[in-house]
Design an enzyme around this catalytic site. Sequence first.
Site, PDB file in Angstrom:
ATOM      1  N   GLY A  38       0.771  -1.243   0.000  1.00  0.00           N
ATOM      2  CA  GLY A  38       0.000   0.000   0.000  1.00  0.00           C
ATOM      3  C   GLY A  38       0.797   1.284   0.000  1.00  0.00           C
ATOM      4  O   GLY A  38       0.321   2.312  -0.474  1.00  0.00           O
ATOM      5  N   ASP A  96      -4.936   2.545  10.943  1.00  0.00           N
ATOM      6  CA  ASP A  96      -6.352   2.319  11.220  1.00  0.00           C
ATOM      7  C   ASP A  96      -6.474   1.892  12.689  1.00  0.00           C
ATOM      8  O   ASP A  96      -6.523   2.740  13.571  1.00  0.00           O
ATOM      9  CB  ASP A  96      -6.864   1.270  10.226  1.00  0.00           C
ATOM     10  CG  ASP A  96      -8.343   1.011  10.324  1.00  0.00           C
ATOM     11  OD1 ASP A  96      -9.064   1.884  10.826  1.00  0.00           O
ATOM     12  OD2 ASP A  96      -8.803  -0.066   9.901  1.00  0.00           O
ATOM     13  N   ASP A 152      -5.883  -0.352  -1.772  1.00  0.00           N
ATOM     14  CA  ASP A 152      -6.685  -1.211  -2.653  1.00  0.00           C
ATOM     15  C   ASP A 152      -8.006  -1.631  -2.033  1.00  0.00           C
ATOM     16  O   ASP A 152      -8.214  -1.536  -0.821  1.00  0.00           O
ATOM     17  CB  ASP A 152      -5.904  -2.491  -2.972  1.00  0.00           C
ATOM     18  CG  ASP A 152      -5.875  -3.448  -1.778  1.00  0.00           C
ATOM     19  OD1 ASP A 152      -5.439  -3.024  -0.687  1.00  0.00           O
ATOM     20  OD2 ASP A 152      -6.330  -4.602  -1.932  1.00  0.00           O
TER      21      ASP A 152
END
Length: 179
Positions: A38, A96, A152
Amino acid sequence: MKTLISQAELETGITSMSADINKQLGSTPLTVICVLTGSIILVADLIRHLEMPLRLGALSASSYKGNTDRSELTLDTHLLPKLKGQHVLIVDDIFDTGHTLNEVIKHIQTLQPAAVYTAVLLQKNGRQEIELDIDFVAFEIPDEFVVGYGLDYQDLYRNLPYVAVLEEHEIRQATDASA
Ligand code: 5GP
Ligand code: MG
């Protein structure tokens, strides 16, 4: 799909984060670790603004959902350069819950670097489960699932030059198409 951070805003945010890194880390040689997959686009853009002598390494962090609620994390570290005594900057796409970066930092620490810093493109508000202060954050975002600029959904959308929020029907369509 709804654009959350435009291409121009990304450029501004990353330039500003690089300026902070240059200012805070100075001219000490730095090893930048790209957390694949990522953060690949962020790292490519970020390091072109960094001014200290710089080496680049990578590791891969991937999670899969097993039978449990929390996905299990696998680290593939065979691409890492020697980090002993080095100043290291770990770069990830998004913070996150914090479990991924926490595991990555723990592994890097076992390699005895002189110092470890962290940088992320995005920090999602209200999701943090691990207490961890990220040194450099380009953008804070609301609790929504985002794609683009390296991020993604089922391996798609990483090439978008902006960050967007996927809408319900797009998530359903992708799920149907891969079924
Ligand atoms: P954490 O371990 O901090 O909960 O999650 C970090 C990883 O989960 C990220 O590196 C990313 O792969 C994935 N992730 C978390 N939120 C999002 C999101 O909104 N969009 C995408 N594409 N991936 C996310
Ligand atoms: Mg990731």
